[in-house]
Design a protein around this motif. Structure first.
Motif, PDB file in Angstrom:
ATOM      1  N   ASP A 264       0.711  -1.210  -0.178  1.00 22.35           N
ATOM      2  CA  ASP A 264      -0.122   0.023   0.124  1.00 22.35           C
ATOM      3  C   ASP A 264       0.880   1.090  -0.239  1.00 22.35           C
ATOM      4  O   ASP A 264       0.563   2.202  -0.636  1.00 22.35           O
ATOM      5  CB  ASP A 264      -0.777   0.050   1.246  1.00 22.35           C
ATOM      6  N   HIS A 265       1.888   1.292   0.827  1.00 21.89           N
ATOM      7  CA  HIS A 265       2.930   2.710   0.773  1.00 21.89           C
ATOM      8  C   HIS A 265       3.444   2.533  -0.447  1.00 21.89           C
ATOM      9  O   HIS A 265       3.591   3.659  -0.812  1.00 21.89           O
ATOM     10  CB  HIS A 265       3.906   2.207   1.704  1.00 21.89           C
ATOM     11  N   GLY A 266       3.911   1.537  -1.148  1.00 23.21           N
ATOM     12  CA  GLY A 266       4.418   1.717  -2.622  1.00 23.21           C
ATOM     13  C   GLY A 266       3.386   2.341  -3.521  1.00 23.21           C
ATOM     14  O   GLY A 266       4.031   3.181  -4.350  1.00 23.21           O
ATOM     15  N   GLU A 267       2.233   1.952  -3.442  1.00 13.65           N
ATOM     16  CA  GLU A 267       1.258   2.324  -4.267  1.00 13.65           C
ATOM     17  C   GLU A 267       0.926   3.807  -3.869  1.00 13.65           C
ATOM     18  O   GLU A 267       0.844   4.553  -5.006  1.00 13.65           O
ATOM     19  CB  GLU A 267      -0.298   1.543  -4.049  1.00 13.65           C
ATOM     20  N   LEU A 268       0.854   4.053  -2.910  1.00 16.66           N
ATOM     21  CA  LEU A 268       0.649   5.612  -2.408  1.00 16.66           C
ATOM     22  C   LEU A 268       1.843   6.402  -2.871  1.00 16.66           C
ATOM     23  O   LEU A 268       1.632   7.349  -3.578  1.00 16.66           O
ATOM     24  CB  LEU A 268       0.579   5.909  -1.019  1.00 16.66           C
ATOM     25  N   ASP A 269       2.925   5.916  -2.838  1.00 12.84           N
ATOM     26  CA  ASP A 269       4.240   6.564  -3.264  1.00 12.84           C
ATOM     27  C   ASP A 269       4.038   7.000  -4.892  1.00 12.84           C
ATOM     28  O   ASP A 269       4.220   7.945  -5.465  1.00 12.84           O
ATOM     29  CB  ASP A 269       5.349   5.874  -2.854  1.00 12.84           C
ATOM     30  N   ARG A 270       3.653   5.854  -5.509  1.00  9.71           N
ATOM     31  CA  ARG A 270       3.708   5.874  -6.958  1.00  9.71           C
ATOM     32  C   ARG A 270       2.593   6.818  -7.527  1.00  9.71           C
ATOM     33  O   ARG A 270       2.618   7.780  -8.401  1.00  9.71           O
ATOM     34  CB  ARG A 270       3.286   4.511  -7.600  1.00  9.71           C
ATOM     35  N   LEU A 271       1.387   6.800  -6.731  1.00  8.36           N
ATOM     36  CA  LEU A 271       0.471   7.938  -7.154  1.00  8.36           C
ATOM     37  C   LEU A 271       0.735   9.249  -6.674  1.00  8.36           C
ATOM     38  O   LEU A 271       0.195  10.127  -7.628  1.00  8.36           O
ATOM     39  CB  LEU A 271      -1.061   7.204  -6.435  1.00  8.36           C
ATOM     40  N   MET A 272       1.468   9.416  -5.641  1.00  9.25           N
ATOM     41  CA  MET A 272       1.628  10.779  -5.547  1.00  9.25           C
ATOM     42  C   MET A 272       2.623  11.256  -6.261  1.00  9.25           C
ATOM     43  O   MET A 272       2.638  12.599  -6.652  1.00  9.25           O
ATOM     44  CB  MET A 272       2.357  11.103  -3.967  1.00  9.25           C
ATOM     45  N   ASN A 273       3.712  10.502  -6.738  1.00 12.23           N
ATOM     46  CA  ASN A 273       4.655  10.868  -7.745  1.00 12.23           C
ATOM     47  C   ASN A 273       3.905  11.146  -9.059  1.00 12.23           C
ATOM     48  O   ASN A 273       4.223  12.181  -9.918  1.00 12.23           O
ATOM     49  CB  ASN A 273       5.628   9.944  -8.000  1.00 12.23           C
ATOM     50  N   LEU A 274       3.031  10.351  -9.613  1.00 10.90           N
ATOM     51  CA  LEU A 274       2.158  10.739 -10.736  1.00 10.90           C
ATOM     52  C   LEU A 274       1.403  11.749 -10.521  1.00 10.90           C
ATOM     53  O   LEU A 274       1.535  12.889 -11.604  1.00 10.90           O
ATOM     54  CB  LEU A 274       0.949   9.371 -10.891  1.00 10.90           C
ATOM     55  N   TYR A 275       0.885  12.119  -9.498  1.00  9.52           N
ATOM     56  CA  TYR A 275       0.170  13.538  -9.528  1.00  9.52           C
ATOM     57  C   TYR A 275       1.200  14.683  -9.370  1.00  9.52           C
ATOM     58  O   TYR A 275       0.767  15.806 -10.456  1.00  9.52           O
ATOM     59  CB  TYR A 275      -0.486  13.449  -8.013  1.00  9.52           C
ATOM     60  N   THR A 276       2.056  14.800  -8.791  1.00 10.19           N
ATOM     61  CA  THR A 276       3.055  15.809  -8.809  1.00 10.19           C
ATOM     62  C   THR A 276       3.819  16.031  -9.951  1.00 10.19           C
ATOM     63  O   THR A 276       4.545  16.910 -10.195  1.00 10.19           O
ATOM     64  CB  THR A 276       4.067  15.711  -7.521  1.00 10.19           C
ATOM     65  N   GLY A 277       3.803  14.898 -10.839  1.00 10.75           N
ATOM     66  CA  GLY A 277       4.840  14.648 -12.032  1.00 10.75           C
ATOM     67  C   GLY A 277       4.022  15.722 -12.937  1.00 10.75           C
ATOM     68  O   GLY A 277       4.947  16.190 -14.201  1.00 10.75           O
ATOM     69  N   GLY A 278       2.943  16.121 -13.143  1.00 12.15           N
ATOM     70  CA  GLY A 278       2.418  17.168 -13.932  1.00 12.15           C
ATOM     71  C   GLY A 278       2.290  16.770 -15.454  1.00 12.15           C
ATOM     72  O   GLY A 278       1.872  17.566 -16.270  1.00 12.15           O
ATOM     73  N   GLY A 279       2.282  15.529 -15.672  1.00  9.82           N
ATOM     74  CA  GLY A 279       2.036  15.042 -17.192  1.00  9.82           C
ATOM     75  C   GLY A 279       0.753  14.634 -17.526  1.00  9.82           C
ATOM     76  O   GLY A 279       0.396  14.310 -18.686  1.00  9.82           O
TER      77      GLY A 279
END
Length: 227
Positions: free
Chosen positions: A26-41
């Protein structure tokens, strides 16, 4: 103390079904989603959907921790009260921030700042859990894979039926959080269905059943309060 769960193999964590392995996923998925959101793409609509997924996972995950894991840690470890009190304060801060985010529109200039602060707290919370609380729980359970798997099954069951949005006024501890969680989970999950588009077929039936259950629950509560 045991090393951080990020440094341990699946076998050391007790297997895929262990609560430690489930938490780390779950922590890994949260990290992935937060990076996706902040990536701006992402296009604006997809970015909003990503934020909604982060919120849903964050709060179902935290509710299961507060209902299943932290009571176990307080019961099993001498320092459990001190450790869980700290992480509960983090959870409360996250609740307050995300509630503020949900009151803003995507174009609101305050939103990015609120999201940044919430993500920073979520990352801190993850680090505290992976480096301190979960290794301490692992030690308190004597690195017993069977006990870790049983706890994982309970944790997963609660997570799948937990509220999916912030509720800052709800207690962070059982039994009050569990009692409040029943109607809140029904309400949140019905709201999530509607946000994904007007429900049809089975989705509509689920929303109707959920609404009926919530109505009945509140009716019983009110009736008891007047007696």
């Amino acid at each position: 103390m045991s090393p951080s769960i990020t440094e341990q193999s699946i076998e050391q964590l007790g297997g895929d079904a262990s609560v430690l392995a489930r938490q780390r996923r779950d922590h890994g998925e949260l990290d992935r989603l937060m990076n996706l959101y902040t990536g701006g793409g992402q296009p604006a609509q997809e970015r909003q959907q990503t934020l909604e997924h982060i919120v849903q996972l964050t709060f179902s995950h935290a509710f299961a921790e507060e209902t299943v894991l932290w009571p176990a840690l307080r019961r099993l470890a001498d320092d459990g009260e001190e450790l869980t009190s700290r992480v509960e304060r983090e959870h409360q801060e996250i609740n307050n921030l995300v509630a503020d985010i949900e009151r803003t529109r995507p174009a609101d200039p305050r939103r990015d700042e609120l999201v940044d602060r919430a993500f920073a707290l979520i990352r801190q919370d993850i680090q505290d859990e992976e480096d301190v609380l979960l290794p301490r729980l692992q030690e308190a359970l004597h690195h017993d894979p069977a006990r870790l798997r049983r706890l994982g099954t309970t944790w997963e069951t609660v997570r799948r039926t937990a509220p999916t949005h912030p509720h800052p006024s709800v207690s962070r501890r059982p039994p009050r959080n569990a009692v409040a969680g029943i109607p809140l989970s029904a309400f949140d999950r019905a709201r999530d269905l509607f946000r994904g588009g007007a429900p049809t077929g089975g989705g509509r039936r689920l929303v109707m059943i959920t609404a009926a259950l919530v109505t009945a629950w509140w009716a019983v509560r009110r009736a008891r309060a007047h007696h």
